[in-house]
Design an enzyme around this catalytic site. Structure first.
Site, PDB file in Angstrom:
ATOM      1  N   ASP A 170       0.861  -1.180   0.000  1.00 57.78           N
ATOM      2  CA  ASP A 170       0.000   0.000   0.000  1.00 57.78           C
ATOM      3  C   ASP A 170       0.895   1.226   0.000  1.00 57.78           C
ATOM      4  O   ASP A 170       1.872   1.301   0.756  1.00 57.78           O
ATOM      5  CB  ASP A 170      -0.963   0.004   1.200  1.00 57.78           C
ATOM      6  CG  ASP A 170      -2.179   0.848   0.871  1.00 57.78           C
ATOM      7  OD1 ASP A 170      -2.970   0.427   0.000  1.00 57.78           O
ATOM      8  OD2 ASP A 170      -2.314   1.949   1.412  1.00 57.78           O
ATOM      9  N   ARG A 220       9.329   2.246  -2.947  1.00 61.57           N
ATOM     10  CA  ARG A 220       9.107   0.802  -3.147  1.00 61.57           C
ATOM     11  C   ARG A 220      10.419   0.032  -2.958  1.00 61.57           C
ATOM     12  O   ARG A 220      10.460  -1.007  -2.304  1.00 61.57           O
ATOM     13  CB  ARG A 220       8.545   0.591  -4.566  1.00 61.57           C
ATOM     14  CG  ARG A 220       8.310  -0.832  -4.979  1.00 61.57           C
ATOM     15  CD  ARG A 220       7.408  -0.901  -6.208  1.00 61.57           C
ATOM     16  NE  ARG A 220       6.120  -0.295  -5.931  1.00 61.57           N
ATOM     17  CZ  ARG A 220       5.734   0.905  -6.414  1.00 61.57           C
ATOM     18  NH1 ARG A 220       6.486   1.553  -7.259  1.00 61.57           N
ATOM     19  NH2 ARG A 220       4.585   1.420  -6.051  1.00 61.57           N
TER      20      ARG A 220
HETATM   21  P1  ITT Z   1      -3.474  -2.312  -5.272  1.00 63.76           P
HETATM   22  O1  ITT Z   1      -4.439  -3.165  -6.057  1.00 63.76           O
HETATM   23  O2  ITT Z   1      -2.161  -2.999  -5.061  1.00 63.76           O
HETATM   24  O3  ITT Z   1      -4.053  -1.776  -3.990  1.00 63.76           O
HETATM   25  P2  ITT Z   1      -3.452   0.497  -6.154  1.00 63.76           P
HETATM   26  O4  ITT Z   1      -3.099   1.109  -7.481  1.00 63.76           O
HETATM   27  O5  ITT Z   1      -4.831   0.742  -5.622  1.00 63.76           O
HETATM   28  O6  ITT Z   1      -3.130  -1.064  -6.264  1.00 63.76           O
HETATM   29  P3  ITT Z   1      -2.190   1.779  -3.813  1.00 63.76           P
HETATM   30  O7  ITT Z   1      -3.504   2.017  -3.155  1.00 63.76           O
HETATM   31  O8  ITT Z   1      -1.112   1.139  -3.024  1.00 63.76           O
HETATM   32  O9  ITT Z   1      -2.355   0.929  -5.159  1.00 63.76           O
HETATM   33  O10 ITT Z   1      -1.481   3.074  -4.380  1.00 63.76           O
HETATM   34  C1  ITT Z   1      -2.012   4.317  -4.361  1.00 63.76           C
HETATM   35  C2  ITT Z   1      -1.753   5.054  -5.658  1.00 63.76           C
HETATM   36  O11 ITT Z   1      -0.479   5.703  -5.547  1.00 63.76           O
HETATM   37  C3  ITT Z   1      -1.643   4.185  -6.914  1.00 63.76           C
HETATM   38  O12 ITT Z   1      -2.887   3.939  -7.500  1.00 63.76           O
HETATM   39  C4  ITT Z   1      -0.792   5.054  -7.818  1.00 63.76           C
HETATM   40  O13 ITT Z   1      -1.589   5.960  -8.515  1.00 63.76           O
HETATM   41  C5  ITT Z   1       0.099   5.801  -6.822  1.00 63.76           C
HETATM   42  N1  ITT Z   1       1.447   5.244  -6.761  1.00 63.76           N
HETATM   43  C6  ITT Z   1       1.939   4.312  -5.903  1.00 63.76           C
HETATM   44  N2  ITT Z   1       3.233   4.060  -6.143  1.00 63.76           N
HETATM   45  C7  ITT Z   1       3.573   4.858  -7.168  1.00 63.76           C
HETATM   46  C8  ITT Z   1       4.751   5.061  -7.892  1.00 63.76           C
HETATM   47  O14 ITT Z   1       5.869   4.376  -7.648  1.00 63.76           O
HETATM   48  N3  ITT Z   1       4.741   5.947  -8.884  1.00 63.76           N
HETATM   49  C9  ITT Z   1       3.631   6.638  -9.181  1.00 63.76           C
HETATM   50  N4  ITT Z   1       2.468   6.514  -8.560  1.00 63.76           N
HETATM   51  C10 ITT Z   1       2.433   5.619  -7.563  1.00 63.76           C
END
Ligand code: ITT
Length: 187
Positions: free
Chosen positions: A69, A168
């Site tokens: 997350d 990450r």
């Molecule tokens: P899950 O199914 O794994 O939950 P998610 O896309 O909903 O996938 P998160 O809630 O963990 O993932 O992430 C929140 C948002 O933050 C994600 O949708 C991306 O838009 C953004 N995000 C996370 N890591 C990022 C990265 O390395 N670079 C750019 N945006 C990122």
């Protein structure tokens, strides 16, 4: 599912998996993808959200699994979007964030990796501090075009070495060292 993987990454977001696979391959850990659309609990803590996500993922995957997350936190906006980063990206997107951020541009990207093999989940956190750029630069996914990590002049989207400095990478590096110790102690 192939048996040759050491463990699975459960997510609906293939970009997160691709980066995680590349990062963990440097630690000789082979990561499989388990496509999974988590129902995220309402919480102001990404640690809590990751914990629940990993328990749900294990129930579906039934094999050792990690979930992640993330949250982009902007202190001048009271930590927004934080645990709502996914929803905020889908609604107002990068253009909306750029409209909200005025003079104080500091930002932090947080990652929580949660490992679950049916017992109590184990968590690993990584944080990369930086600033929000003045405009979108580069073709990356998510918030990559607007986040400039500390010590750099380019956004995550423009950098070639994102996977060696990112939130990450830091969380997965901690996980990889722990996972290796578990394997060598025979657990
Ligand atoms: P899950 O199914 O794994 O939950 P998610 O896309 O909903 O996938 P998160 O809630 O963990 O993932 O992430 C929140 C948002 O933050 C994600 O949708 C991306 O838009 C953004 N995000 C996370 N890591 C990022 C990265 O390395 N670079 C750019 N945006 C990122």
């Amino acid at each position: 599912m192939r048996k040759s993987f050491d463990l699975y990454f459960a997510s609906s977001n293939k970009n997160k998996y691709s980066e995680a696979r590349e990062i963990l391959s440097k630690f000789q850990i082979h990561l499989g993808f388990f496509e999974f659309a988590p129902i995220e609990i309402q919480s102001s803590s990404i640690l809590e959200i990751a914990t629940q996500k990993s328990l749900d993922a294990y129930l579906s995957c039934k094999r050792p699994v990690i979930v992640e997350d993330d949250g982009l936190l902007i202190p001048s906006l009271g930590g927004f979007p934080g645990p709502y980063s996914s929803y905020v990206f889908k609604t107002i997107g990068n253009a909306g964030i750029l409209n909200l951020v005025k003079s104080k541009r500091a930002a932090e990207f947080h990652s929580v990796i949660a490992y679950c093999d049916g017992k109590k989940p184990v968590l690993f956190q990584g944080i990369t501090r930086g600033v929000i750029s003045k405009k979108q630069r580069g073709d990356g996914w998510g918030y990559d075009p607007i986040f400039i990590p500390g010590g750099k002049t380019k956004t995550y989207a423009e950098l070639d070495d994102k996977n060696t400095i990112s939130h990450r990478y830091k969380a997965l590096g901690k996980f990889a060292r722990w996972f290796d110790m578990q394997k060598s102690s025979g657990r």
